[in-house]
Write an enzyme that holds these catalytic residues in place. Sequence first.
Site, PDB file in Angstrom:
ATOM      1  N   GLN A 202     -13.396   9.864  17.213  1.00  0.00           N
ATOM      2  CA  GLN A 202     -12.562   9.760  18.197  1.00  0.00           C
ATOM      3  C   GLN A 202     -12.157  11.210  18.627  1.00  0.00           C
ATOM      4  O   GLN A 202     -11.988  11.894  17.971  1.00  0.00           O
ATOM      5  CB  GLN A 202     -11.318   8.807  17.671  1.00  0.00           C
ATOM      6  CG  GLN A 202     -10.276   8.504  18.741  1.00  0.00           C
ATOM      7  CD  GLN A 202      -9.449   7.449  18.165  1.00  0.00           C
ATOM      8  OE1 GLN A 202      -9.454   6.954  17.187  1.00  0.00           O
ATOM      9  NE2 GLN A 202      -8.349   6.971  19.057  1.00  0.00           N
TER      10      GLN A 202
ATOM     11  N   SER B 293     -15.370  11.290  10.622  1.00  0.00           N
ATOM     12  CA  SER B 293     -14.269  10.077  10.797  1.00  0.00           C
ATOM     13  C   SER B 293     -14.863   8.978  11.457  1.00  0.00           C
ATOM     14  O   SER B 293     -15.799   8.210  10.479  1.00  0.00           O
ATOM     15  CB  SER B 293     -13.446  10.547  11.792  1.00  0.00           C
ATOM     16  OG  SER B 293     -12.177   9.861  11.912  1.00  0.00           O
ATOM     17  N   LEU B 294     -14.599   8.265  12.661  1.00  0.00           N
ATOM     18  CA  LEU B 294     -15.286   7.092  13.006  1.00  0.00           C
ATOM     19  C   LEU B 294     -16.542   6.996  13.141  1.00  0.00           C
ATOM     20  O   LEU B 294     -17.556   5.978  12.861  1.00  0.00           O
ATOM     21  CB  LEU B 294     -14.568   6.733  14.558  1.00  0.00           C
ATOM     22  CG  LEU B 294     -15.356   5.508  15.171  1.00  0.00           C
ATOM     23  CD1 LEU B 294     -14.768   4.355  14.507  1.00  0.00           C
ATOM     24  CD2 LEU B 294     -14.945   5.751  16.539  1.00  0.00           C
TER      25      LEU B 294
ATOM     26  N   ARG C 203     -10.506  -1.662  11.872  1.00  0.00           N
ATOM     27  CA  ARG C 203      -9.960  -0.413  11.798  1.00  0.00           C
ATOM     28  C   ARG C 203      -8.914   0.262  12.433  1.00  0.00           C
ATOM     29  O   ARG C 203      -8.056   0.871  12.363  1.00  0.00           O
ATOM     30  CB  ARG C 203     -11.172   0.648  11.344  1.00  0.00           C
ATOM     31  CG  ARG C 203     -10.657   2.108  11.034  1.00  0.00           C
ATOM     32  CD  ARG C 203     -12.341   2.932  10.869  1.00  0.00           C
ATOM     33  NE  ARG C 203     -12.092   4.287  10.331  1.00  0.00           N
ATOM     34  CZ  ARG C 203     -11.762   5.400  11.248  1.00  0.00           C
ATOM     35  NH1 ARG C 203     -11.774   5.214  12.400  1.00  0.00           N
ATOM     36  NH2 ARG C 203     -11.876   6.499  10.614  1.00  0.00           N
TER      37      ARG C 203
ATOM     38  N   HIS D  10      -6.120  10.363   8.847  1.00  0.00           N
ATOM     39  CA  HIS D  10      -6.451  11.238   7.426  1.00  0.00           C
ATOM     40  C   HIS D  10      -5.527  11.965   6.947  1.00  0.00           C
ATOM     41  O   HIS D  10      -5.615  12.969   6.435  1.00  0.00           O
ATOM     42  CB  HIS D  10      -7.712  12.244   8.094  1.00  0.00           C
ATOM     43  CG  HIS D  10      -8.892  11.511   8.742  1.00  0.00           C
ATOM     44  ND1 HIS D  10      -9.506  10.696   8.220  1.00  0.00           N
ATOM     45  CD2 HIS D  10      -9.483  11.525  10.029  1.00  0.00           C
ATOM     46  CE1 HIS D  10     -10.650  10.184   8.914  1.00  0.00           C
ATOM     47  NE2 HIS D  10     -10.315  11.125  10.085  1.00  0.00           N
TER      48      HIS D  10
ATOM     49  N   GLN E 102     -11.369   7.131   3.293  1.00  0.00           N
ATOM     50  CA  GLN E 102     -11.648   8.085   4.565  1.00  0.00           C
ATOM     51  C   GLN E 102     -10.507   7.940   5.357  1.00  0.00           C
ATOM     52  O   GLN E 102     -10.009   9.028   5.958  1.00  0.00           O
ATOM     53  CB  GLN E 102     -12.912   7.695   5.222  1.00  0.00           C
ATOM     54  CG  GLN E 102     -13.306   8.771   6.206  1.00  0.00           C
ATOM     55  CD  GLN E 102     -13.535   8.120   7.478  1.00  0.00           C
ATOM     56  OE1 GLN E 102     -12.582   7.412   7.965  1.00  0.00           O
ATOM     57  NE2 GLN E 102     -14.747   8.161   8.060  1.00  0.00           N
TER      58      GLN E 102
END
Length: 640
Positions: A10, A87-88, A112, A192, A240
């Site tokens: 993202q 990440s994503l 998510r 995060h 994560q």
Amino acid sequence: MSVAWIFPGQGAQRQGMGAGLLDRYPDMVARADEIIGVSLRRLCAGDEERLQHDTRYVQPALFAVAALAHRAALEEGPAPAYLAGHSLGELAALHAAGCFDFETGLRIVRRRGELMARARGGGMLAVVGMPIERLREVLAEEGATDVDLANHNSPDQVVLSGPEDSVRALAAVLRGAGAGKCVLLNVSIAAHSRYMAFPAAAFADYLGTVDFAPPRVPVISNVTARPHRPETLPDLLARQVRSPVRWWDTMVYLAERGVRDVREIGPGQVLTKLWRKAEKHLIPSASDSAGPAGGVSIGRAPGGEPYRVRTERLGAATFRRDYGTRLACAALENASAAGSADEVTRTARRGVLAFLGVDGLPAGDVERAVQRLRRDLGPAAPYGVALDGRRVAGGDEVDQGRVGLFLRYGVRFLHVTLGHLTQAPPELVRFRFAGAYRDAAGLPVAPNRLVVRVAAPDLVERLMRPPAEPLLAELSARGALTPAEVEVARGLPVSEDVCLDCSSDGPGLEVRLPEALRRRDEAVAACGHHIRVGVVCATPEAVAAAFVLGADFVVAAPGGADGRASARSPFLAVGGQAEAAHVGTAHVGTAHVGTAHVGTAHVGTAHVQAARLMEAAADLLGRRLTTLVLPGARPVPAGT
């Protein structure tokens, strides 16, 4: 030459992304429209402000574009050797590896995004041009305890995450401290970080309903910077959300496995630029024998390449994160030595958790030392005080009174020696849970930590569980803990860091540590707490064996726990030949530890001793692993 395909997360979204792909794969676009609930074309066009930065829609749109781009890439040529995503992007990489189909991936990402969008009020700050060690120093000096490190993207690029006001205020502070650039990210969540604990837990429940296939191509986890394994894949995906993205470690891992080029699959070239900028650090030239920065040189492997074990990656990353240190190591400083508070300050500033011993010190000296540490380091630095818990348990009023002193001056960490005691004394439980609270997600938080040192594995079990109810009732009755603190204490262990002292008579490290780890795993399975197990070590051989066996951290005590060499230590002194010690399939033995790494045994300040013990242990491990490599083979680099 190996190639890795990498997927952005993202923040990579942009107007017009997916151009050419949406028309090329209309069936996939139609399925995406149905699952997302909004037209993928509208999301990619980015014309509507309300959708452009809405996590609930941006995440599925980015995933869909990445999946389409991956399909197109496969049609153009062979699959890569490795996959990774930021990440994503990790979910897009897992889809590319065949762990789930397109529709399942979209549903996972949609869920998510929905869960993360609920945790509003956060912010994220990208910090460029400041090494991570210096960044930690500044955060400690500012007392920024409510901000977490969210992404470690490169040696000089880090993203911080926390309450919006806090990260916004830090921008000016960090620029003044030497950061080249500080950029507030256009997000409304503290991704995060600890503030994602509730979304992460809910996401874990959802992932439990998904069937994951084993990856057909290795996919590197953001949490571990190592390839995903099928049995731990759902757990790591949930973690994560609330854990730092170890992108720099991921790039290091790929380079060590022979990856020499990357291809970014999805919108933008942010990750590709990071790789290009880091290439000179990641991939040494043929004439470069120094290798990646931060490693410990140990000569050349039979294949002709230098083999290194990085000291910064020995032990548990969570230990380094929770205490804000560079090494998974703590050092004890003798309080009777002149300038000991100054030494603790130097040790903490060098990335080693430092404890000041105060046994036998007059009350006034203790207070002045603690005042000085708080003045010089601030409340968030990695330092604390070492106490003999046996004296506290024996009713020593001086030691009991010191606990209150530490609380008044904001000391957050205690190293406590319990020996053969079966539980922590009430005053230490009071310290542990003073100020405990529930965060915005309703999860229990205790800002104070105990590193508890015991003599045998069977003594650790009670410490790994919440305090006994009678003890909590006693503390509540005399007003030592508030009802709210008592309630939180029921959901947390007495200690999250239990340390074995193997210098007493009985079995050695190779027997006690595996037993302690087994008991830890049982406690975690029963209560769900996060608990680490460490070992007190006086020699590099002991440190190396401890990490091979699975220790999360070590407490460096050169010369033994009491400053003298242990009478029954199975390890020889620094600078000698290590006694052969078989540890599982690993063999730490007959490897000479040169004085170039360690110098004279038991000489030097606490931080020098701790760092040299870690360096020499890395040297031992590197030497032994190098000799196991077949002639002409490329060694597999170590690191946790």
